[in-house]
Design a protein around this motif. Structure first.
Motif, short mmCIF file in Angstrom:
data_model
loop_
_atom_site.label_atom_id
_atom_site.label_comp_id
_atom_site.label_asym_id
_atom_site.label_seq_id
_atom_site.Cartn_x
_atom_site.Cartn_y
_atom_site.Cartn_z
N THR A 1 1.98 -4.83 10.87
CA THR A 1 0.95 -4.03 11.54
C THR A 1 -0.41 -4.65 11.22
O THR A 1 -0.56 -5.34 10.20
CB THR A 1 0.95 -2.54 11.11
OG1 THR A 1 0.54 -2.44 9.75
CG2 THR A 1 2.31 -1.90 11.29
N ALA A 2 -1.37 -4.40 12.09
CA ALA A 2 -2.71 -4.95 11.90
C ALA A 2 -3.74 -3.91 12.31
O ALA A 2 -3.51 -3.11 13.22
CB ALA A 2 -2.88 -6.22 12.75
N TYR B 1 -5.74 -12.35 8.65
CA TYR B 1 -5.03 -13.14 9.67
C TYR B 1 -3.87 -13.92 9.11
O TYR B 1 -3.42 -14.91 9.69
CB TYR B 1 -6.01 -14.03 10.47
CG TYR B 1 -6.93 -13.15 11.27
CD1 TYR B 1 -6.47 -12.51 12.40
CD2 TYR B 1 -8.22 -12.90 10.83
CE1 TYR B 1 -7.28 -11.63 13.11
CE2 TYR B 1 -9.04 -12.01 11.53
CZ TYR B 1 -8.55 -11.39 12.67
OH TYR B 1 -9.33 -10.51 13.36
N PRO C 1 2.03 -6.35 6.08
CA PRO C 1 0.84 -6.14 6.90
C PRO C 1 0.09 -7.46 7.13
O PRO C 1 0.28 -8.41 6.35
CB PRO C 1 -0.01 -5.20 6.03
CG PRO C 1 0.40 -5.52 4.63
CD PRO C 1 1.85 -5.90 4.70
N TRP D 1 -2.96 -9.53 6.60
CA TRP D 1 -4.12 -9.58 5.71
C TRP D 1 -4.89 -10.87 5.99
O TRP D 1 -4.34 -11.96 5.85
CB TRP D 1 -3.67 -9.57 4.23
CG TRP D 1 -3.39 -8.19 3.69
CD1 TRP D 1 -3.31 -7.02 4.37
CD2 TRP D 1 -3.16 -7.85 2.30
NE1 TRP D 1 -3.04 -5.97 3.53
CE2 TRP D 1 -2.95 -6.45 2.25
CE3 TRP D 1 -3.10 -8.58 1.11
CZ2 TRP D 1 -2.69 -5.78 1.05
CZ3 TRP D 1 -2.84 -7.91 -0.07
CH2 TRP D 1 -2.65 -6.51 -0.09
N GLY E 1 -6.74 -4.68 13.54
CA GLY E 1 -7.44 -5.14 14.73
C GLY E 1 -6.48 -5.38 15.90
O GLY E 1 -5.27 -5.15 15.80
N SER F 1 -6.53 0.41 13.12
CA SER F 1 -7.76 0.89 12.47
C SER F 1 -8.78 1.46 13.44
O SER F 1 -9.82 1.97 13.01
CB SER F 1 -8.43 -0.26 11.70
OG SER F 1 -7.59 -0.72 10.69
N ARG G 1 0.84 -1.20 0.00
CA ARG G 1 0.00 0.00 0.00
C ARG G 1 0.87 1.25 0.00
O ARG G 1 1.87 1.32 0.73
CB ARG G 1 -0.88 -0.01 1.26
CG ARG G 1 -2.02 0.99 1.27
CD ARG G 1 -2.84 0.85 2.55
NE ARG G 1 -2.14 1.27 3.75
CZ ARG G 1 -2.01 2.56 4.12
NH1 ARG G 1 -2.52 3.52 3.40
NH2 ARG G 1 -1.34 2.86 5.23
N THR H 1 3.26 -0.33 7.81
CA THR H 1 4.22 -1.42 8.09
C THR H 1 5.60 -1.06 7.54
O THR H 1 6.63 -1.30 8.19
CB THR H 1 3.74 -2.74 7.43
OG1 THR H 1 2.34 -2.89 7.66
CG2 THR H 1 4.48 -3.93 7.97
#
Ligand SMILES: Cc1cc2nc3c(=O)[nH]c(=O)nc-3n(C[C@H](O)[C@H](O)[C@H](O)COP(=O)(O)O)c2cc1C
Length: 189
Positions: free
Chosen positions: A134-135, A92, A88, A90, A137, A173, A11, A16
């Motif tokens: 990074t996540a 899980y 990142p 994605w 959630g 997020s 992205r 990340t």
């Protein structure tokens, strides 16, 4: 001394990737750093046909002839003294493109082999593998982690990497989140 940075951040403006570059700055690696930007590469999975046919993989492994281009990722990986992977979370797991890359890296005869009793022998000499992620959630149960958990399994089982670490920022997020603060905290853990 060489560090291979596998950048699987896809992205524009990736959090990340920012965290990985913060980690790299702090690491201040003294040797050569090679960055592999998967977003700019064609990375095709092993398949029945297409650029990376399973038949070519199997024939190369059987003949210990790794001249087919599908082995280039594995040959490069096998030279690394240290590896940094940034991706990142994605669904899980990891982005499919990183999975395809790792599938090619796991080439028998290049990064690992199987001995006479069926045990995996590492052909790598990686001392440390760091996975930066990074996540959106919150933190999940390790049993549900197919992101770092998957990479750690490869690192331990195939490449026998003594030090496998994760630098992760969770919950990016959530509304009102101070992303910069979460990235900085991830480096301190
Ligand atoms: C295709 C896709 C799948 C995602 N899946 C998850 C997920 O399973 N769990 C989660 O916590 N966040 C998920 N997210 C959110 C990302 O992990 C989060 O936004 C992350 O910080 C993105 O990193 P980046 O800025 O480096 O792209 C997903 C995002 C995308 C685009």
């Amino acid at each position: 001394m060489s560090l291979l940075f596998v950048n699987a951040c896809l992205r524009e403006g990736s959090h990340t990737e920012r965290l990985a570059r913060m980690w790299l700055d702090r690491r201040a690696y003294g040797g050569k750093v090679t960055e592999l930007t998967l977003a700019q590469l064609d990375v095709d999975p092993l398949d029945a046909m297409g650029p990376n046919p399973l038949a070519a993989y199997s024939a190369g492994v059987a003949a210990t002839d790794f001249s087919h281009p599908l082995f280039s990722c594995a040959l490069e990986f096998a030279q690394a003294d240290e590896v940094l992977i940034a991706a990142p979370m994605w669904n899980y797991s990891i982005p499919a493109k990183l999975h395809a890359y790792l599938e090619l890296v796991c080439s028998q005869g290049v990064t690992f082999d199987v001995d006479e009793v069926g045990a995996y022998v590492s052909l790598c000499h990686i001392e440390t593998l760091t996975f930066v992620t990074t996540a959106g959630g919150g933190v999940i149960d390790p049993l549900d982690d197919h992101c770092f958990g998957y990479v750690r399994t490869l690192a331990r089982q195939f490449w026998h990497v003594p030090q496998v670490e994760c630098v992760a920022a969770w919950g990016l997020s959530a509304p009102g989140t101070d992303v910069d603060a979460l990235l900085a905290q991830a480096l301190e853990r």
